[in-house]
Design an enzyme around this catalytic site. Structure first.
Site, PDB file in Angstrom:
ATOM      1  N   HIS A  75      24.459  -6.031 -11.948  1.00 31.56           N
ATOM      2  CA  HIS A  75      23.738  -4.780 -12.201  1.00 31.56           C
ATOM      3  C   HIS A  75      24.730  -3.622 -12.346  1.00 31.56           C
ATOM      4  O   HIS A  75      24.963  -2.890 -11.374  1.00 31.56           O
ATOM      5  CB  HIS A  75      22.780  -4.487 -11.047  1.00 31.56           C
ATOM      6  CG  HIS A  75      21.638  -5.434 -10.969  1.00 31.56           C
ATOM      7  ND1 HIS A  75      20.473  -5.236 -11.671  1.00 31.56           N
ATOM      8  CD2 HIS A  75      21.481  -6.595 -10.298  1.00 31.56           C
ATOM      9  CE1 HIS A  75      19.637  -6.235 -11.421  1.00 31.56           C
ATOM     10  NE2 HIS A  75      20.226  -7.081 -10.595  1.00 31.56           N
TER      11      HIS A  75
ATOM     12  N   CYS B 240      21.275  -8.783 -15.564  1.00 35.68           N
ATOM     13  CA  CYS B 240      20.813  -9.811 -14.624  1.00 35.68           C
ATOM     14  C   CYS B 240      19.767 -10.705 -15.296  1.00 35.68           C
ATOM     15  O   CYS B 240      20.130 -11.573 -16.079  1.00 35.68           O
ATOM     16  CB  CYS B 240      20.294  -9.150 -13.350  1.00 35.68           C
ATOM     17  SG  CYS B 240      20.319 -10.287 -11.967  1.00 35.68           S
TER      18      CYS B 240
ATOM     19  N   GLU C 241      24.341  -0.887 -13.614  1.00 32.97           N
ATOM     20  CA  GLU C 241      23.683   0.422 -13.440  1.00 32.97           C
ATOM     21  C   GLU C 241      23.932   1.036 -12.064  1.00 32.97           C
ATOM     22  O   GLU C 241      23.924   2.257 -11.913  1.00 32.97           O
ATOM     23  CB  GLU C 241      22.181   0.311 -13.718  1.00 32.97           C
ATOM     24  CG  GLU C 241      21.356  -0.528 -12.741  1.00 32.97           C
ATOM     25  CD  GLU C 241      21.266  -2.011 -13.109  1.00 32.97           C
ATOM     26  OE1 GLU C 241      22.147  -2.490 -13.838  1.00 32.97           O
ATOM     27  OE2 GLU C 241      20.311  -2.685 -12.654  1.00 32.97           O
TER      28      GLU C 241
END
Ligand code: GLN
Length: 537
Positions: free
Chosen positions: A509, A383, A511
């Site tokens: 993102h 990001c 993650e």
């Protein structure tokens, strides 16, 4: 089967790992073949955690449907591997907002509005609604905060009523508490646990299970004592020592027969949980080759501010049989040319610039990206980290002097990252970003395509600014590869540096979608690249 409910409360102090306890019970139920949904009630007066500072509250976790939530939802998703939604998070502000809107509409027909029944009804209705929509066999409800906190009262009262309405066989109370250690006498103390259970009992709640947390081993006499004083069967007092690896918690709980306990307490037929995957994960822990990954950010003083990134790195490392050391690097110190900080960055095998907001520490992150590009150190930008890589490339490769983002410098001439044109009117904070899962198309022949092994992906977003398409051709001419786009080709989602072994920036993102048993391809790629470069160097 009729939905059963598990409430998780906390005693003594916060930060004991209620989220991990909830997530681990969920993982065990799932391993027993049951469907599970998880909710968290956050007692803060905020409407959602989206506006909270990560330095105080830790990471903001984003769901597919764009809810900005508490980081505990990340634990639930990682442990139970189910996609959660807006239904999984309620802050007090959200509950009051709804009630007050109704009041303004005259929906209460002139009645006075009270915590009981109006607030408690709204809380109970949210739980019922989550059960109905998710159709889950079990709904686990974590009540944030600590018993005794003034903000938590309406939630405990709702839980008490819920138990009364649904019956004991359908509602279970579990309580996570701390056994503090006293160095002078070298012992763990149970009194605070007893006191916090009394607090619960005063509110009409008798816990069925107690998770007794301590950093050291908990002698049997103590679980016996807790059982006696708190009126909880001995087998239901779980000595919950801090483990090196949180993913060992489900297996640890099973050594105390958690699955049997749940089936007994909630009266459902016992089925042995299949823990193969969890056992496999435990074995993966023992990685041999050591690598270091640097996370360059400004929220580094809060251990949980980058928790999903941290977990994604660890999972990918485990699956690559390597032990990873994660170094948190302060971007402001890099900016100030702090020698120690630079040394820590330079001894890393891979660099991540994670998400972030505002202009503090930005130049340090740009220097880190420059270092990664020039020294060919594997780099993953998440990001803001993608925006940073773009700015660095624009300045130092494409020669666009003063290139920056509108976020850091609203009047700058060369805003290679700018406010999303379709959001120009949105200056209000809170729920106004591009949030949640959006599709992205990957370019054939790119590194990302090779990593994901497919062309269409869906990833979660949380940003207000984006790549400025005006600079696209100029940057591409200089060698920046745009390898991921929104399907309508308006939003640049991924940039890659072709002249580098692994330099990728993504506007999303990844993650949030990494799972301990299924590491994310981008993190897997970063770890592999870091392993490669560390064996070369
Ligand atoms: N601040 C940047 C934006 O709003 C990046 C956001 C983030 O990293 N989550 O676009």
């Amino acid at each position: 089967m009729q939905t059963k409910y598990i409430f998780v409360t906390g005693g003594v102090c916060s930060g004991l790992g209620k989220g991990i306890a909830s997530a681990s019970m969920g993982a065990i139920l799932k391993a027993m073949g049951k469907s599970v949904f998880v909710m968290k009630f956050d007692a803060y007066l905020n409407v959602d955690p989206g506006t909270m500072n990560p330095l105080r509250h830790g990471e903001v976790f984003v769901t597919d449907d764009g809810a900005e939530t508490d980081l505990d939802l990340g634990h639930y998703e990682r442990f139970i591997d189910i996609p959660l939604s807006k239904l999984s998070i309620s802050c007090t502000g959200q509950i009051y907002e709804k009630i007050l809107l109704k009041e303004r509409n005259g929906d209460f027909l002139g009645k006075d509005i009270q915590i009981i029944p109006h607030v408690t009804n709204e809380i109970k209705q949210r739980i019922e609604n989550a059960a109905k929509v998710s159709k889950a066999d079990f709904v686990i409800i974590e009540i944030g905060g600590t018993v005794g906190d003034i903000e938590v009262e309406p939630y405990l009262e709702s839980a008490r009523q819920f138990h009364r309405e649904k019956g004991h066989e359908n509602v279970l109370f579990s309580h996570v508490t701390l056994l503090p250690y006293l160095q002078v006498t070298n012992e763990l103390k149970t009194k605070p646990t007893q006191a916090s259970v009394r607090e619960l009992q005063r509110r009409g709640i008798q816990p069925d299970i107690i998770f007794a947390r301590a950093d050291s081993s908990i002698p049997k006499e103590l679980t016996e004592k807790i059982s006696l004083f708190c009126d909880v069967e001995e087998e239901a007092v779980i000595p919950n020592e801090t483990l090196n690896n949180i993913y060992d918690v489900p297996c640890m709980l099973e050594t105390f027969n958690m699955s049997r306990l749940l089936s007994k307490k909630l009266s459902f037929p016992y089925k042995k949980p299949v823990m193969t995957e969890w056992n496999r994960l435990s074995k993966l822990n023992t990685g041999k080759k050591n690598i270091t990954i640097a996370i360059v950010g400004k929220y580094i003083s809060h251990g949980d501010a980058y928790i999903s990134v941290h977990e994604a790195v660890r999972s990918a490392a485990m699956h690559n049989k390597s032990a990873v050391k994660i170094e948190y690097i302060d971007s402001e110190k890099l900016e100030k040319k702090d020698k120690k900080e630079w040394k820590r960055l330079e001894s890393s095998d891979g660099i991540i610039v994670p998400g972030g907001f505002g202009d503090r520490g930005i130049e340090g992150k740009i220097l880190a990206a420059q270092y990664a590009r020039e020294q060919k150190v594997p780099y993953l930008g998440l990001c803001l980290g993608m925006q940073i890589a773009t700015i660095e490339f624009a300045r130092n490769v494409a020669g666009i002097k003063g290139a920056t983002s509108e976020e850091f410098s609203p009047k700058a001439k060369h805003q290679v990252i700018h406010f999303m044109p379709d959001q120009k009117n949105l200056r209000k904070k809170g729920g106004t970003m591009r949030l949640g899962a959006y599709p992205c198309t990957l370019k054939a022949g790119s590194k990302v395509k090779e990593l994901y092994k497919k062309q269409k992906i869906s990833e979660r977003h949380r940003h207000r600014y984006e790549f400025n398409n005006t600079y696209r051709s100029q940057l591409e001419k200089n060698g920046l590869k745009i390898t991921g786009m929104s399907p309508n080709k308006h939003i640049v989602e991924i940039v890659e540096n072709a002249d580098h072994p692994f330099m990728i920036g993504v506007q999303f993102h990844p993650e949030f979608q990494s799972r301990p048993l299924r590491p994310h391809p981008l993190f897997d790629g970063l770890i592999k690249a870091a392993l490669n470069s560390s064996s070369r160097g």
